[in-house]
Design a protein around this motif. Structure first.
Motif, PDB file in Angstrom:
ATOM      1  N   HIS A1230       0.804  -1.220   0.000  1.00 11.60           N
ATOM      2  CA  HIS A1230       0.000   0.000   0.000  1.00 11.60           C
ATOM      3  C   HIS A1230       0.839   1.274   0.000  1.00 11.60           C
ATOM      4  O   HIS A1230       0.323   2.344  -0.300  1.00 11.60           O
ATOM      5  CB  HIS A1230      -0.929   0.008   1.217  1.00 11.60           C
ATOM      6  CG  HIS A1230      -1.981  -1.048   1.153  1.00 11.60           C
ATOM      7  ND1 HIS A1230      -2.692  -1.481   2.271  1.00 11.60           N
ATOM      8  CD2 HIS A1230      -2.452  -1.782   0.108  1.00 11.60           C
ATOM      9  CE1 HIS A1230      -3.541  -2.429   1.908  1.00 11.60           C
ATOM     10  NE2 HIS A1230      -3.411  -2.623   0.588  1.00 11.60           N
ATOM     11  N   SER A1231       2.099   1.196   0.417  1.00 14.23           N
ATOM     12  CA  SER A1231       2.900   2.414   0.531  1.00 14.23           C
ATOM     13  C   SER A1231       4.266   2.260  -0.113  1.00 14.23           C
ATOM     14  O   SER A1231       4.779   1.160  -0.321  1.00 14.23           O
ATOM     15  CB  SER A1231       3.096   2.868   1.973  1.00 14.23           C
ATOM     16  OG  SER A1231       2.699   1.942   2.876  1.00 14.23           O
ATOM     17  N   TRP A1244       4.619   7.337   0.967  1.00 19.17           N
ATOM     18  CA  TRP A1244       3.557   7.728   0.044  1.00 19.17           C
ATOM     19  C   TRP A1244       2.510   6.625  -0.084  1.00 19.17           C
ATOM     20  O   TRP A1244       2.827   5.455   0.027  1.00 19.17           O
ATOM     21  CB  TRP A1244       4.125   7.987  -1.357  1.00 19.17           C
ATOM     22  CG  TRP A1244       5.389   8.793  -1.385  1.00 19.17           C
ATOM     23  CD1 TRP A1244       6.662   8.316  -1.324  1.00 19.17           C
ATOM     24  CD2 TRP A1244       5.495  10.215  -1.471  1.00 19.17           C
ATOM     25  NE1 TRP A1244       7.567   9.342  -1.373  1.00 19.17           N
ATOM     26  CE2 TRP A1244       6.876  10.534  -1.467  1.00 19.17           C
ATOM     27  CE3 TRP A1244       4.555  11.240  -1.551  1.00 19.17           C
ATOM     28  CZ2 TRP A1244       7.334  11.836  -1.542  1.00 19.17           C
ATOM     29  CZ3 TRP A1244       5.026  12.550  -1.637  1.00 19.17           C
ATOM     30  CH2 TRP A1244       6.392  12.832  -1.633  1.00 19.17           C
ATOM     31  N   ASP A1245       1.293   7.041  -0.384  1.00 23.40           N
ATOM     32  CA  ASP A1245       0.238   6.086  -0.719  1.00 23.40           C
ATOM     33  C   ASP A1245       0.446   5.666  -2.175  1.00 23.40           C
ATOM     34  O   ASP A1245       0.517   6.519  -3.067  1.00 23.40           O
ATOM     35  CB  ASP A1245      -1.142   6.742  -0.542  1.00 23.40           C
ATOM     36  CG  ASP A1245      -2.273   5.753  -0.761  1.00 23.40           C
ATOM     37  OD1 ASP A1245      -2.458   5.307  -1.914  1.00 23.40           O
ATOM     38  OD2 ASP A1245      -2.981   5.453   0.217  1.00 23.40           O
ATOM     39  N   LEU A1252       1.839  10.102   3.370  1.00 28.29           N
ATOM     40  CA  LEU A1252       1.122   9.504   4.491  1.00 28.29           C
ATOM     41  C   LEU A1252       1.567  10.079   5.823  1.00 28.29           C
ATOM     42  O   LEU A1252       0.805  10.075   6.794  1.00 28.29           O
ATOM     43  CB  LEU A1252       1.307   7.986   4.478  1.00 28.29           C
ATOM     44  CG  LEU A1252       0.725   7.278   3.251  1.00 28.29           C
ATOM     45  CD1 LEU A1252       1.027   5.769   3.315  1.00 28.29           C
ATOM     46  CD2 LEU A1252      -0.778   7.508   3.154  1.00 28.29           C
TER      47      LEU A1252
END
Length: 1601
Positions: A1230-1231, A1244-1245, A1252
């Motif tokens: 997810h990141s 970051w997303d 984030l």
């Protein structure tokens, strides 16, 4: 100081590839086109239009430019001069013929002088015949004729034997040698023919000096032999005087033939290169030459001159000289010549000066006189006389009504072109000059024009040309304001440092005749120059000119001999007061038939009763002439018409022909003004030019008429107030642009948007045909006329309508086509000022400002390719800009921004790309020019509006240029360099004016005193020096006191104090006069003081330092005012203060520019971001509205200072501000975690690209590597600061710092059990850290930097890659190498990865390959994976072990099949810098890459699978393939391999052969999506929908029909 980077820095930087040249393909195509004659067309705007056929006709009058577009240049030949052949010596008068020999003159020919005259002074045929016969006999004893080289172009059967040819050539050459032996004797008898005889001598030398002659030219040589026999025949010699012009033509044609023979081998090569048949071309050329010579000789025999033209062959030189700047219509006007037999004494005096070869004869003759004295007639007569001699010369005329043409910028390019037309020797020399330096063709730098186009070529030509080289410069006083001719005057006076010696070194036969009124600036510059002779017509008594004027008047009134006699003519001459202009007007007035009741005699008595003198005499005559046309009783009706029409003529910014004047009058606001100009002009034939020709611009015939009309005290009823017509012209210009034949879309019918304007071969022709004279005028000058008009609502409404419709865009289009887009800035600023204070029209003011910003942003785009006004500029304008809101919807078939469209104009206006790192920037006092000092040892000067270089880089310094400054008057640029010198340059021309030497180390800073008289410099030798700018001498001893380098200096506004900052961390204030230190040093900074500035009121000092702070000090007390200004994260390298003293601007090594409130010290707005390297220098425009910044990233950026304090117009870049060195993906996919040169770690997303957590800050150096733990909760980072830091993902807080490495930490990894951290360092070691205790084990074995470490999924083994070109596998438990090093790479091993099944190791190397190794045995599996064209910086392995992903300095990401080593699909392209890191998501569907271009990109691997069955779009800048460009094949020419992956360095998306698709403003959109991207961080990256774009030959469909 060590100027080189540290070794470690250099070793790191080697990963970055050298910047490629983005325009190489385009330039190659352009050059190829320029070599194809078929693609070249005549110039239409003053450029040199050139015929490219095998032969070209020369106009009889080489000076007469007004009758043609421009002359063609031709070849030159450098001829050696054998000692036994001397050129004709020109020591006699060239005018009145005399048959008396000069008994004192001896021949220089090396042959005993033979008298050719008898006692009566006439030619003695016997002596001439004997001389020629004897000379011919002498040839019989000359040695062997040089060998002839056979010409393969001739058919073998037609060739004579070599011996026969040698004998033939020997025969051909005898008359030439015979001529040379008697040439001086002929010149003694015919002194008026010396110019022609000199040309004959030069031609014969060319041929006689040639070592090898081609048999193919034997027929031409035979004809030349016939010519020389002909010109020495006694029966022909006696005709020279009466047929001098024809004799000169024969000489010129013979010289052209000789040049053809001498350079025949070169000509053949050109023909072969162009695919021509050499034999046919040779035969046709020789036939044309022979025909002309035959015709001319027959005319001479028959005493019947005809208009036969000289022809020349110079195809190769034509190609070299295409595009030479040329002032059309500035040449000889034979109608202005003196009447025959008038001004004889003056003309003879000038002719004697021209022909004089006395030692020290002045090279320049300045002929001055007040209006009406006949200066122009004398100048044109001399020019015309010299043409008839066949001489080498040029006539260049200024005209006050053509000042908008800026003829002064074209003076020497035009003169050089004329000289080239006259002589092949000069032609070849000029062609070589521009071939070596192509920019000379169009440079406005007249000093370079003079030096390289006049001085150089004439010095070459003078070796073979004994006749004078004459340049006539007429009416210099009409160039414009004094500054328009300043440079020309200084050159002619020898008052430029570089020109003084060059004037003395000019050939002895070089002459310049200059005419002007005795204006003060001209007199002051020329009167004391030693090589300038001054002749003033004002000093000539009226009596001495009376006979000439009497003769003139009698000629003009010849048809009235039945009315007047010589007594009448004598009276008129007496009354003229020596003014030829009065005599001309008087004659015209007497002949006039405007009033039936007043015959010639009555008119005679009217004007002969005058007692006026000088200017009053002319005024009285103008009153008579105008009163006759407009009698007093009709003034009520006629005077308003006269004032309106003449006002229009005088108020026009450039003269217009009758048709254009009428077209504009049809648009005047008052119907009564729609008067036909022809009706009035028909009566003013004696006062204005062009009244009967619809194409000739109307202008006053004489400057005195203009002065008369505009001075009410002189003209009275006929006074013309030009300012009163300005309003009418304002209305007219606006309405002309809106008329039926006015502006329109695609006005020149450009067919193809791929082409830059420069590649449209007939663009100038289209412009001339599509944009009428009145429309061109209106586009360029409407703003000036509005600005000159008093504000009135009706005109304001007209201007409002202009900005409200598409006419605004079409105006910009027309200006772009006419190369006048820069002028729109002046227009828009004028209109903005005009509306100032009128609140009801605020919306119009807003429109002008918005248009101004549009132009400043897109001017270079419009200039390069005008269709991109619509295809590139308009679509990329901010959504809230008026231009976009008003017009974008009208152009639906253009690029549509899907994501990332900016809303408002960004703070950054434009980016200017320099040649190298920028160390210093300065702005001219008028705010129009930027100067920058560069790492490449040059200074570049730019137009701030168009971003175009004003001239070639200034060269002279031998090391880096560290500092530049403009003088307060803007005339000079001062530079300081690491070569230890200060240099002074002419800001207008770029000429070097002086070098100041005395410092013993680098000069880091220069400044100029407010009075412009002193230069101050600071140096690494720890001293400051003060210099006299005029003498380049130092004032007194150096200022000493600093104990370290003097890094910066500033001068107070009153010029009394110098402020300096030093490496010793102090600031010192010095007294300018005494050079003594003022008070104690200012102390407070904790590092080098890099920059200082002084407030406009002189009360405060601002300093910036390597301690990252800015401080403000009281100038008088030396005390610090307030706390330091903090915010920069690295050294502050430059500071500047806005002119109102309220704001401070700073530039820093942290790559940002900041603006501060000078009183509070508070930072205003967000930092200005965009530079990718240190900001080394900042400067401000005089009005404080614009900020300049120069950077090591090789760019200069222009910022809008007015946007700083308001709401940020572009979202702050919530992303890395420097290179992204490392990326990793969280276990849940997810990141993204990234580490950067900006010293931060960010999270970051992966779907949205949003941050984030806040940036993880703590490292003090670049973050080179990041890793994330298997539970996704912890991040580890390694840095240049030699530490490893641990971070908590959720809180963003640091959880520990690991220290132990003694050099950069290049790579980090975390074991899957989260117990250990592995790190590799440039200290050549690997360390294994226990996460719980922080203890480390050191693994040693590599002999060079350890670039990469990886840990196996089972946590048992470590792999490391090193600059020693090996891979080591280590046992984590024992810390020992588990096998021998893996060897095979031939370059650094930059990256390693271990497969999830722990069976294989993958490595990437500087050798551009990827290798796969067996983890257990260490053996290489298969061949190296090849495809990258630069070092492989990163590798990763997919979770299923099937794919390898690699990132390279070639800016691509590639995917490989692990099993067979083949590439999967096409490379992913989109990064604009080296790809430094790659990672694969846990589900194996996405790749993440980080690059030195500051971006992170997410790629969808599935796009590669589509390639197997679905053809990928060739050009797509979106995450959605549906947005791809349609009909891309027409752009790519069916070569998808050459598809651009993004914009080039300047923002253009360029295809094959330099095709232009569209332009992206990189200051708006630093990052753009590429095909395959699902995300680009920053998430404001540009996505484009190109699916509906009309491009190429369909581009015109972009607009709603």
């Amino acid at each position: 100081m060590n100027e080189n980077n540290s070794p470690r820095k250099k070793r790191w930087e080697w990963l970055k590839p050298s910047r490629s040249e983005p325009h190489l393909v385009e330039e190659t195509g352009r050059r190829a086109t320029s070599r194809d004659p078929s693609s070249l067309s005549p110039s239409r705007n003053g450029s040199r239009g050139r015929s490219l056929g095998p032969v070209r006709k020369f106009l009889t009058k080489h000076f007469a430019r007004s009758a043609r577009q421009s002359p063609n240049p031709g070849p030159t030949a450098a001829c050696s001069s054998p000692q036994d052949i001397q050129p004709v010596q020109l020591t006699e008068d060239l005018t009145a013929p005399t048959l008396e020999p000069n008994p004192e003159q001896s021949s220089n020919s090396g042959i005993v002088e033979v008298s050719l005259t008898n006692t009566a002074g006439h030619l003695d045929p016997k002596f001439v015949h004997e001389s020629i016969t004897n000379a011919t006999k002498d040839l019989a004893g000359i040695g062997q004729v040089p060998t002839i080289v056979k010409n393969t172009s001739s058919e073998a059967g037609n060739l004579q034997s070599v011996s026969d040819t040698v004998n033939t050539f020997s025969t051909f050459l005898k008359p030439l040698t015979a001529f040379n032996s008697v040439a001086n004797q002929i010149a003694n008898v015919h002194p008026y023919a010396k110019v022609a005889l000199s040309i004959f001598t030069c031609a014969s030398k060319m041929i006689l000096d040639q070592a090898d002659r081609d048999v193919a030219v034997s027929r031409l040589l035979s004809k030349i032999s016939e010519v020389y026999t002909f010109i020495t025949e006694e029966k022909e010699l006696i005709k020279i005087q009466s047929m001098l012009a024809t004799y000169g033509k024969i000489a010129q044609q013979t010289l052209e033939c000789a040049d053809f023979i001498s350079h025949y081998s070169e000509t053949k090569s050109v023909w072969i290169r162009l695919g021509k048949h050499v034999f046919d071309e040779t035969d046709a050329t020789i036939q044309s030459y022979n025909d002309v010579l035959d015709s001319l000789m027959q005319q001479f025999r028959d005493l019947a001159a005809r208009d036969t033209v000289v022809i020349a062959h110079h195809m190769d030189e034509s190609l070299d000289l295409v595009g030479m700047e040329y002032a059309t219509g500035a040449g000889l006007n034979t109608s202005k010549c003196c009447l025959p037999n008038t001004r004889q004494d003056l003309l003879k005096d000038i002719q004697n000066w021209i022909s004089s070869t006395e030692e020290g004869a002045p090279r320049v003759l300045w002929l001055s006189g007040t209006a009406g004295k006949g200066k122009s007639a004398v100048a044109h007569t001399i020019a015309n006389w010299y043409i008839d001699q066949g001489g080498l010369g040029s006539c260049f005329c200024f005209d006050r009504t053509r000042q908008a043409d800026r003829r002064q910028d074209k003076i020497f390019t035009t003169i050089a072109s004329d000289l080239a037309d006259c002589n092949p020797v000069m032609r070849r020399a000029l062609a070589k000059a521009v071939r070596d330096h192509n920019g000379l063709k169009r440079t406005p730098d007249i000093t370079k024009q003079w030096q390289q186009l006049i001085v150089g070529p004439t010095n070459i030509a003078s070796k073979d040309i004994a006749a004078p080289i004459l340049i006539v410069i007429e009416a210099l006083d009409e160039s414009g304001e004094a500054n328009s001719r300043e440079q020309i005057l200084r050159l002619l006076a020898g008052k430029l440092n570089t020109s003084t010696s060059q004037l003395a070194e000019l050939p002895a036969n070089f002459r310049i005749l200059l005419t002007s009124r005795p204006f003060e600036d001209i007199h002051n510059t020329l009167h004391a120059a030693p090589h300038v002779r001054h002749v003033s017509l004002d000093d000539v008594s009226s009596a001495s000119t009376e006979l000439d004027i009497q003769l003139y008047v009698s000629h003009k009134l010849e048809d009235l001999r039945h009315v007047f006699n010589e007594a009448h003519f004598k009276l008129l001459a007496l009354k003229s007061d020596g003014l030829f202009e009065w005599a001309r007007l008087a004659s015209e007035y007497i002949k006039s038939t405007n009033t039936v009741s007043r015959g010639p005699m009555r008119r005679f008595h009217e004007i002969s009763e005058t007692s006026a003198k000088g200017v009053h005499l002319l005024d009285e005559m103008y009153q008579h002439v105008l009163g006759d046309i407009m009698p007093k009783h009709g003034h009520k009706e006629t005077i308003p018409i006269f004032r309106s029409v003449m006002g229009q003529i005088l108020a026009s910014s450039e003269p217009l022909p009758i048709n254009a004047l009428n077209a504009m009058r049809q648009c005047f606001p008052c119907d009564d003004d729609c008067y036909d100009v022809k009706l009035l002009m028909g009566h003013l034939g004696s006062l204005v030019s062009g009244p009967s020709d619809p194409h000739t611009p109307i202008r006053p015939l004489h400057a005195s008429f203009y002065d008369f009309l505009t001075d009410k005290s002189r003209s009275q009823d006929f006074f013309v107030d030009a300012s009163a017509v300005q309003g009418d012209l304002a209305f007219a210009t606006l309405r002309v642009m809106d008329s039926e034949h006015g502006l329109r879309f695609n006005i020149c019918s450009l067919e193809n948007s791929y082409l830059p304007n420069s590649s449209v071969s007939d663009l100038e022709k289209r412009v001339k045909e599509s944009i009428s004279v009145e429309l061109s005028y209106s586009c360029r000058f409407w703003g000036a006329h509005v600005g000159f008009t008093r504000f009135e609502p009706s005109l304001a409404k007209e201007v409002e309508a202009f900005f409200d419709g598409e006419r605004l865009l079409w105006w910009l289009e027309a200006l772009g086509l006419m190369k006048g887009i820069g002028g729109s800035v002046v227009t828009l600023l004028s209109i903005t000022d005009w509306f100032s204070g009128h609140a009801e029209f605020t919306h119009v003011s807003d429109a002008t400002r918005d248009t101004l910003r549009f132009v400043r942003t897109f001017a270079s785009t419009i200039l390069r390719s005008t269709p991109h006004l619509y295809l590139s500029a308009l679509p990329f304008a901010p959504t809230q800009s008026r231009m976009f809101r008003k017009f974008a919807a009208n152009f639906p078939c253009t690029s549509r921004i899907v994501v990332g469209h900016v809303e408002n104009w960004p703070q950054m206006e434009k980016i200017i790309h320099a040649n190298h790192m920028v160390y210093s920037v300065a702005m001219s006092p008028d705010g129009k020019c930027i100067a920058c000092g560069l790492h490449d040892r040059t200074i570049q000067v730019w137009d701030i509006e168009t971003g175009e270089a004003l001239y070639a880089p200034l060269q002279g310094h031998t090391r880096y240029v560290m500092s530049v400054a403009f003088s307060p008057d803007g005339r000079h640029i001062i530079s300081g360099s690491a070569d230890k010198t200060v240099r002074v340059w002419d800001a207008k021309t770029g000429e070097a004016l002086g070098s100041l030497q005395g410092h013993t180390d680098w000069i880091r800073s220069v400044a100029i005193s407010p009075d412009g008289k002193r230069i101050v410099s600071g140096s690494d030798d720890k001293t400051i020096r003060v210099w006299n700018i005029d003498t380049c001498e130092a004032f007194g001893a150096p200022l000493q006191g600093h104990t370290g380098w003097v890094c910066c200096i500033a001068i107070s506004p009153d010029g009394k104090h110098i402020v300096s900052g030093s490496e010793d961390r102090t600031i010192r204030v010095w007294d300018m006069e005494t050079c003594e230190a003022f008070g104690a040093p200012l102390q407070g900074h904790t590092n080098t003081v890099q920059c200082v500035a002084i407030s406009p009121d002189g009360k405060r000092i601002v300093s910036g330092s390597g301690d990252k702070t800015i401080r403000v000090w009281d100038m008088e007390t030396g005390e610090a005012l307030g706390a330091p200004l903090q915010g920069h994260t690295d050294s502050v390298l430059s500071v500047a203060i806005v002119s109102d003293g309220n704001r401070i601007v700073s530039g820093s090594s942290d790559q940002t520019v900041r603006v501060w409130d000078a009183k509070t010290g508070v930072a205003l707005g967000s930092p200005l971001q965009g530079h990718t390297e240190s900001v080394s220098s900042v400067a401000l425009s005089p009005d404080g509205n614009r900020i300049l910044s120069g950077s090591d990233d090789k760019t200069i950026r222009v910022w809008d200072a007015n946007t700083i304090t308001g709401k940020a117009l572009v979202a702050a870049l919530r992303s890395h501000t420097s290179s992204v060195n490392s990326v990793a993906i969280s276990p849940d996919g997810h990141s993204i975690v990234s580490g950067s040169d900006d010293k931060t770690v960010r999270v970051w997303d992966i779907e949205t690209g949003k941050a984030l957590v806040a940036p993880l800050e703590g490292h003090t150096g670049s973050v080179l590597s990041v890793a994330i733990s298997s539970d996704g909760k912890s991040i580890v980072s390694g840095s240049v600061d030699e530490t490893i830091r641990k971070w908590n993902v959720e809180t963003g807080e640091a959880s520990g710092v690991l220290q132990g490495h003694t050099d950069w930490v290049l790579s980090v990894a975390i074991s899957s059990d989260r117990k250990h951290i592995m790190s590799g360092s440039s200290d050549r070691t690997i360390r294994v850290w226990h996460i719980g205790t922080g203890e480390a084990r050191r693994l040693s074995g590599h002999s060079d930097w350890v670039r990469s470490v990886a840990i196996s999924s089972d946590g048992n083994r470590i792999a490391s890659g090193s600059d020693d070109a090996t891979i080591q596998v280590w046992d984590l438990g024992t810390g020992q190498a588990s096998s021998a090093p893996l060897k095979g790479h031939t370059g650094y091993v930059l990256s390693v990865a271990i497969s999830p099944d722990v069976c294989r190791i993958v490595s990437g190397s500087g050798d551009k390959t990827i290798r796969v190794w067996d983890m257990g045995t260490g053996e290489l599996l298969g061949a190296p994976l090849q495809g990258h064209t630069d070092p492989v910086n990163a590798v990763a392995i997919s979770p299923d072990d099937n794919l390898i992903v690699s990132g390279s300095s070639d800016q691509t990401v590639r995917v490989w099949d692990m099993q067979n080593g083949e590439g999967v699909g096409a490379p992913f392209r989109g990064h604009t810098g080296p790809v430094l890191s790659v990672a694969i998501s846990p589900d194996g569907k996405h790749i993440v890459s980080g690059s030195s271009d500051n971006t992170i990109r997410v790629w969808k691997i599935d796009f590669l699978n589509r390639h197997q069955s679905i053809k990928a779009p060739a050009i797509c800048f979106s995450s959605d393939p549906i947005h791809a460009l349609h009909s891309a094949s027409s752009f790519l020419q069916d070569s998808e391999s050459s598809a651009p992956s993004g914009p080039d360095e300047e923002g253009w998306v360029v295809g094959p052969e330099g095709r232009l698709l569209f332009w992206i403003p990189l200051n708006f959109h630093p990052a753009t999506y590429a095909y395959g991207n699902t995300l680009v961080i920053p998430n404001s990256a540009l996505q484009l929908d190109l699916s509906s774009v009309a491009h190429g030959t369909s581009w015109h469909k972009c607009r709603t029909q």
